[in-house]
Enzyme design. Sequence first.
Site, mmCIF file in Angstrom:
data_model
loop_
_atom_site.group_PDB
_atom_site.id
_atom_site.type_symbol
_atom_site.label_atom_id
_atom_site.label_comp_id
_atom_site.label_asym_id
_atom_site.label_seq_id
_atom_site.Cartn_x
_atom_site.Cartn_y
_atom_site.Cartn_z
ATOM 1 N N ARG A 1 25.111 85.098 109.345
ATOM 2 C CA ARG A 1 26.464 84.826 108.867
ATOM 3 C C ARG A 1 27.439 85.658 109.694
ATOM 4 O O ARG A 1 27.193 86.835 109.964
ATOM 5 C CB ARG A 1 26.613 85.197 107.387
ATOM 6 N N HIS B 1 27.273 76.727 114.641
ATOM 7 C CA HIS B 1 26.466 76.878 113.421
ATOM 8 C C HIS B 1 25.431 75.743 113.287
ATOM 9 O O HIS B 1 25.458 74.971 112.322
ATOM 10 C CB HIS B 1 27.360 76.946 112.175
ATOM 11 N N GLU C 1 34.757 81.154 110.460
ATOM 12 C CA GLU C 1 34.403 79.783 110.834
ATOM 13 C C GLU C 1 35.350 78.763 110.215
ATOM 14 O O GLU C 1 35.685 78.925 109.035
ATOM 15 C CB GLU C 1 32.982 79.465 110.331
HETATM 16 C C1 DGY Z 1 21.889 78.190 105.825
HETATM 17 O O1 DGY Z 1 21.052 77.401 105.388
HETATM 18 O O2 DGY Z 1 22.284 79.152 105.187
HETATM 19 C C2 DGY Z 1 22.389 77.950 107.217
HETATM 20 O O3 DGY Z 1 23.412 78.746 107.592
HETATM 21 C C3 DGY Z 1 22.655 76.498 107.476
HETATM 22 O O4 DGY Z 1 21.408 75.950 107.647
#
Ligand code: DGY
Length: 333
Positions: free
Chosen positions: A247, A294, A276
């Site tokens: 993240r 992402h 984002e």
């Molecule tokens: C998640 O699943 O948390 C990712 O960031 C997207 O697949």
Amino acid sequence: MSVTEHPRILVTQRIPNPAYPLLEAVGEVEANMQTGLIWSYDELLQRGPGHEYILSLLTDTIDARFLEACAQSAPRLKLVANMAVGYNNIDVAAATRLGIAVTNTPGVLTDTTADLAFALLLATARRLGEAERFLRAGKFTGWEPLLFCGAEVHHATLGLIGMGRIGLAMARRARGFEMRVLYYNRSRLAPAEEAAFQAEYVPLDELLQRSDFVSIHAPYTPETHHLIGEREFALMPADAILINTARGPIVDEKALVNALAAGKIAGAGLDVFEREPLVEPELLQMENVVLLPHIGSGSLKTRTLMATTAASNIVAHARGQRPPTLLNPDVWV
Ligand code: DGY
């Protein structure tokens, strides 16, 4: 748990097709079918109340205000099924307080995300983005001894921040490249697991000082907000490379820009960003970073599994069964 007769289900973004018939078998589905259209918070707030189930994406802010509006509506919201393993977009404590179940999609995206993280590590180390841009621009005039010489990945030291499913999958990949693996995690692995993964547990500062590559695989929580910032970049060797597929806000993006500009680290491979879809403009100008939108879990097979896993949680709940990947078991009484 009682069975819900023909519940109203909201799907907030276009998802892979196989999930829709699963949902339609148990309820009345209202779905955003427009590819690429992400509803704003206000739109979500307008559309969410009046549904028993919401299949959400990580772009949806499911905060206390939203949950309260959905809890006060008729019918009342019963479950939010997030199509992601991460759920920092959802106020799970507020959901629990309101008796709303929350589910995620763990397991199904582990290897796909680790594949992308390792690809990003390789791409950044070996300067693939920069080299490809050079070739496409018609600048390749012949083999040169010093053309795009990058960093070696094999036998280098990989520092993993977070050693959950995806961190472990990275460690497995690193073994194939005969890398030394260091890790930092909330809890230490059992000695047998450390031996199996040939992974050495170290404090975060030591990991930053000793790693050629630092790859982040931790969840985003108040504790991991800006876990990597100015102080941490100062600890890293000047030839180190940072990879983030977890993240964005785990890294202080402004501090990262400064560290790259000052040569405190050599490069970064980023699949996630602090704000984002916004990206620090300076990053877009830097050749020593590889930037992706992402796509960590982005194979069609995995995204389909994520969608059907999210749908299965809704289906189970609608049939009076415990959702398989329930995050807040306190609501299940
Ligand atoms: C998640 O699943 O948390 C990712 O960031 C997207 O697949």
